[in-house]
Design a protein around this motif. Structure first.
Motif, PDB file in Angstrom:
ATOM      1  N   ASP A 222       1.013  30.448  -7.800  1.00 30.54           N
ATOM      2  CA  ASP A 222       1.594  29.277  -7.128  1.00 30.54           C
ATOM      3  C   ASP A 222       3.113  29.234  -7.276  1.00 30.54           C
ATOM      4  OD1 ASP A 222      -0.777  28.395  -6.169  1.00 30.54           O
ATOM      5  OD2 ASP A 222      -1.134  26.907  -7.736  1.00 30.54           O
ATOM      6  N   TYR A 227       8.482  33.163 -12.684  1.00 31.28           N
ATOM      7  CA  TYR A 227       8.001  33.961 -13.819  1.00 31.28           C
ATOM      8  C   TYR A 227       8.625  35.350 -13.881  1.00 31.28           C
ATOM      9  CZ  TYR A 227       4.516  30.335 -14.261  1.00 31.28           C
ATOM     10  OH  TYR A 227       3.901  29.124 -14.435  1.00 31.28           O
ATOM     11  N   LEU A 465     -19.629  25.718 -23.475  1.00 29.38           N
ATOM     12  CA  LEU A 465     -18.399  25.564 -24.259  1.00 29.38           C
ATOM     13  C   LEU A 465     -17.194  26.275 -23.667  1.00 29.38           C
ATOM     14  CD1 LEU A 465     -19.927  25.904 -27.819  1.00 29.38           C
ATOM     15  CD2 LEU A 465     -18.885  23.868 -26.836  1.00 29.38           C
TER      16      LEU A 465
ATOM     17  N   GLY B 156     -18.478  19.899 -25.910  1.00 28.18           N
ATOM     18  CA  GLY B 156     -17.096  20.378 -25.845  1.00 28.18           C
ATOM     19  C   GLY B 156     -16.164  19.508 -26.672  1.00 28.18           C
ATOM     20  N   VAL B 207       4.925  24.692 -16.686  1.00 30.65           N
ATOM     21  CA  VAL B 207       4.471  25.235 -15.395  1.00 30.65           C
ATOM     22  C   VAL B 207       4.418  24.095 -14.382  1.00 30.65           C
ATOM     23  CG1 VAL B 207       2.583  26.397 -14.195  1.00 30.65           C
ATOM     24  CG2 VAL B 207       3.098  26.956 -16.575  1.00 30.65           C
ATOM     25  N   PRO B 208       5.204  24.187 -13.307  1.00 32.32           N
ATOM     26  CA  PRO B 208       5.193  23.081 -12.341  1.00 32.32           C
ATOM     27  C   PRO B 208       3.824  22.925 -11.684  1.00 32.32           C
ATOM     28  CG  PRO B 208       6.957  24.659 -11.878  1.00 32.32           C
ATOM     29  CD  PRO B 208       6.077  25.283 -12.899  1.00 32.32           C
ATOM     30  N   LYS B 210       1.216  22.419  -8.692  1.00 34.30           N
ATOM     31  CA  LYS B 210       1.186  22.857  -7.292  1.00 34.30           C
ATOM     32  C   LYS B 210       0.272  21.906  -6.540  1.00 34.30           C
ATOM     33  CE  LYS B 210       1.497  25.967  -3.865  1.00 34.30           C
ATOM     34  NZ  LYS B 210       2.725  26.455  -3.264  1.00 34.30           N
ATOM     35  N   HIS B 212      -1.665  20.810  -3.165  1.00 29.66           N
ATOM     36  CA  HIS B 212      -2.172  21.481  -1.972  1.00 29.66           C
ATOM     37  C   HIS B 212      -2.209  20.474  -0.829  1.00 29.66           C
ATOM     38  CE1 HIS B 212      -2.913  25.281  -3.896  1.00 29.66           C
ATOM     39  NE2 HIS B 212      -3.267  24.580  -4.956  1.00 29.66           N
ATOM     40  N   ASN B 250       8.931  22.182  -6.396  1.00 29.97           N
ATOM     41  CA  ASN B 250       7.897  23.168  -6.070  1.00 29.97           C
ATOM     42  C   ASN B 250       6.993  22.719  -4.922  1.00 29.97           C
ATOM     43  OD1 ASN B 250       6.898  25.692  -6.830  1.00 29.97           O
ATOM     44  ND2 ASN B 250       5.141  24.769  -7.834  1.00 29.97           N
TER      45      ASN B 250
END
Lengths: 478, 336
Positions: A222, A227, A465, B156, B207-208, B210, B212, B250
């Motif tokens: 994206d 990077y 998990l 979890g 991290v920008p 995104k 959609h 972005n």
């Protein structure tokens, strides 16, 4: 309704019970149960497209009978032509119309013209590329007199719409699946258990590996300009595992589900990342599509038997078509073209059928040469995946430029160690099972039941998990 | 067949037992407690007798508003009803429809492309305030699905809790900031999140985000709600959320497309531009939307600038009504 959804977890046992217990002993009722289930399954995506699916089934069913009954070759050709044109017409309209309009408009703009572009807001019916190819193979095989058309409409409708393969394949052939539909099926314990095992393995591939890799690959793809080259390489590798886990996981589930109902579908994946060259990769990746293009495009065009020029031309045609089949975007066409270029040296040197057997067959480890060949092939395939994943050519250029920059020497910003470790374990399991249809296929005779059950429990807990945020199956868009 | 079903049943029973045992509620994420803030917000809503200035939306508004400052500037009692985007746009709109009354002014600020809510969060809200059950769908199927899925989710949470405990034993952190912020105690009496104001900020994620772009079903939903609010004599406005600079950069194309659709298709006035609430990443506490103290002050001042003329108009109309028609019932003006 997708295979890894709660809805499907309810749907499947209901269909299973209706099929084996209620419709027990009656082929007609069993097929009707599956047909009804398939239409419900498809209708839950978008019921409006059921009409399109039904029309496609009706068209090919009628065309098949007419081709078979035609007295003259001309009449046969006419019906074949009509079926192909209508089938591809629908595919063209829903999948490619806007692409061609936009591309033509872009072309006119390069000549300084300002065309009035008339694109449509078209929703792509899920699975259209798959069921169109099912139907086409059926009528072409009848035309070639390889198959006798079925007169039973329900059976034909089930052949096209059988829910495990309806939305993302494998692309079946009438010669393989129709006889299974027409014959009575008996419940076999080992087959059903094997089916469940393959579903479990497919779920792991999809929910743990593919969705896990997607989380990071999406971030990187994206924002490719944000990077370093090394991070972009990590992104490409993660996408390689994402698409493999996603599509082969889906195929495993499809095969496993079909086996629960007593059907054997065509194998779609055979450990493609253990290929030693590109030709072997294409014998192991999306096998049902590759063989479709080989049988219905490559060989009719002359294959490799009519001189070197035609062989090269035909190779490019099928790779470009294969790319275009995936989507209406130049990036897919380029992806196909890159694979054609990879394939070309093997074709010219007559080495495209060199690695036919399973790598390191009968041995635990590969030789150094085999390892190098596998890594080289994986690198080539991963590079090509970049074109498959990006949304347009500009992004592809940005991504490739980023990789081939000095920043490739930097430490990657995104390097999910846990996920990469998990992927490595997954690859080891696949390597261990590479002589079998899927990684867990050889458990039953070798492992005692308590050990198998313990393993299933561990794998199910891994699903609970380690699963990542659910992503749509990549191949549903095709 | 019989053997297969018996084996499946035995395995299924053993596995279900194991899942139920592993799903014993050891811990839950902070956001499940954070949504308890709804009680404070509704308490304030009920305490105010006259017209109110209500801010609704997701956590961008919960974290990014100084209600007291707005109240002082607009001379209208303010309620910050915004809580969590994860509750979903339907929840937010249903809640508004339930609580508004004639004379209220509502400023809605949902996060970009806000979608359906997470049932577990909606259910967590209902545990604090049972009356909120009417704000979300809880038919038999949804509840059944949640009751199964929540067991898996709980496993979890338990894993995370046990791992966090293990990490603490090895390297105990000085303070658990997340626990302080994501709690029902994070709010002041207006409904603003204040627990994070004096804590060190983590900044927006590196991290920008995104976005959609595409069709957003929020527009028809907001339009449907606006009809109800209009009938009740409520003024209803839309503002864009607070958003960090890197993610805005972005997603300029997606946000511009959304802005065009909103201005074209939304029945209610859009009273700002997306860039009005875009601030540097350093002014965000821990997400793309949660402002720090400085960011919150900047946004509040900007909001005051936007809202003040509207509240002044409301006051003027009220004065006019009081002076001209002593016994006539209040007739709210259409807001478009």
């Amino acid at each position: 309704m997708v295979f890894n959804s709660f809805e499907f977890a309810l749907f499947l046992p209901i269909v299973f019970v209706l099929y084996w217990l209620v419709a027990k002993g009656s082929l007609l009722f069993q097929n009707l149960v599956l047909l009804a289930a398939s239409f419900v399954f498809y209708g839950m995506w978008d019921y409006r497209f059921l009409f399109l699916l039904f029309f496609s089934i009706l068209l090919d069913y009628t065309s098949g009978l007419q081709i078979h009954a035609a007295k003259t070759p001309r009449a046969k050709q006419w019906w074949l032509f009509a079926s192909i044109v209508i089938n591809l017409g629908f595919l063209f309209f829903f999948k490619y119309y806007n692409f061609f309009v936009d591309s033509f408009a872009d072309l006119l703009r390069t000549f300084g013209l300002q065309p009035h572009v008339w694109t449509l807001k078209i929703i792509l019916p899920v699975g259209i590329s798959f069921y169109t190819f099912h139907g086409l193979s059926y009528v072409i095989d009848i035309y070639r007199e390889k198959v006798t058309p079925t007169r039973n409409f329900n059976n034909y409708a089930l052949f096209v719409s059988f829910f495990p393969l309806l939305v993302a394949g494998p692309i079946e052939r009438a010669t393989h699946l129709l006889p299974q539909i027409e014959q009575p099926r008996r419940f076999e314990l080992s087959k059903a258990a094997d089916g469940l095992r393959q579903i479990l393995w497919g779920l792991l591939k999809k929910m743990v590996i593919a969705d896990g890799c997607a989380f990071y690959a999406n971030q990187i793809f994206d924002n490719p300009d944000a990077y370093s080259g090394s991070t972009l390489v990590v992104g490409a590798v993660l996408f390689a595992f994402q698409i493999y886990g996603d599509f082969s996981g889906y195929s495993d589930m499809a095969l496993g589900i079909a086996r629960l109902f007593g059907f054997e579908l065509l194998r779609n994946f055979a450990y493609p990342y253990f290929s030693r060259d590109i030709a072997e990769f294409w014998r192991r990746w999306h096998i049902s599509l590759s063989s479709w293009f080989k049988d219905y495009v490559y060989i009719p065009l002359g294959g490799s038997r009519e001189g070197r020029f035609k062989a090269i031309r035909n190779t490019f045609i099928i790779f470009l078509l294969s790319g275009f089949w995936h989507g209406a975007n130049w990036t897919f066409i380029l992806w196909g073209g890159i694979h054609a270029l990879y394939f070309l040296p093997l074709l010219l040197a007559n080495r495209n059928r060199k690695n036919m057997e399973i790598v390191a067959q009968g041995r635990r480890l590969p030789s150094v040469l085999e390892l190098w060949q596998m890594l080289r092939t994986f690198a080539l395939v991963t590079f090509a995946w970049i074109f498959f994943r990006v949304e347009n050519m500009t992004e592809a250029v940005v991504y490739i430029n980023g990789i081939f920059s000095f920043s490739i020497m930097e430490m990657p910003v995104i390097f999910p160690k846990g996920l990469l470790l998990l992927t490595t374990l997954f690859l080891l399991a696949e390597w261990q099972g590479r002589e079998h249809p899927y990684a867990l296929a050889n458990l039953e005779p070798r492992w005692p039941r308590p050990a198998r059950w313990a393993l299933y429990t561990v794998l199910l807990f891994c699903l609970i998990l380690l699963k990542s945020e659910q992503q749509q199956f990549i191949y549903f868009q095709f | 067949m019989k053997t297969f079903l018996i084996r499946l049943l035995i395995f299924g029973t053993l596995f279900t037992g194991l899942v139920l045992a592993s799903a014993y509620k050891l811990a839950q994420p902070g956001e499940m407690d954070y949504v308890g803030g709804i009680v404070i917000k509704h308490k304030r809503l009920n305490e105010i007798k006259g017209p109110r200035l209500i801010f609704a939306g997701g956590s961008n508004m919960a974290f990014g508003l100084d209600s007291k400052a707005v109240e002082e500037a607009t001379h209208m009692p303010v309620v910050n009803l915004a809580l969590h985007g994860g509750l979903g746009l339907d929840f937010i709109l249903e809640e508004l429809k339930d609580v508004v009354r004639a004379g209220d002014m509502v400023v809605l600020s949902p996060e970009y492309f806000l979608e359906e809510g997470r049932y577990e969060l909606d259910a967590a809200v209902a545990a604090f305030m049972p009356a909120s059950e009417k704000y979300f769908k809880h038919d038999f199927y949804t509840v059944f699905k949640y009751s199964v899925e929540s067991r898996f989710t709980q496993i979890g949470y338990n894993r995370d809790y046990l791992m966090a405990g293990w990490r603490k034993r090895n390297a105990p952190p000085e303070r658990d900031y997340a626990a302080e912020v994501y709690s029902h105690k994070a709010f002041n009496s207006y409904g603003d999140v204040v627990a994070h104001l004096d804590l060190p900020a983590y900044g927006a994620p590196k991290v920008p985000l995104k976005l959609h772009a595409g069709y957003w079903d929020g527009i028809p939903k907001i339009n449907a709600a606006s009809k109800v609010l209009e009938q009740r004599g409520v003024r209803f406005y839309f503002v864009f959320p607070a958003f960090c600079q890197s993610s805005y950069d972005n997603n300029i194309a997606a946000i511009s497309t959304l802005e065009v659709s909103l201005r074209k298709d939304l029945r209610i006035p859009v009273i700002c531009r997306p860039q009005d609430f875009v601030y540097p990443d350093t002014l965000y506490y821990d997400s793309y939307y949660h402002l720090t103290k400085t960011g919150r002050n900047l946004r509040t001042q900007q909001l005051i600038k936007i809202v003040q003329p509207l509240t002044a108009e409301l006051h003027a109309e009220k004065m006019l009504l009081t002076n001209t028609a002593t016994n006539r019932p209040h007739q709210p003006q259409p807001y478009r």
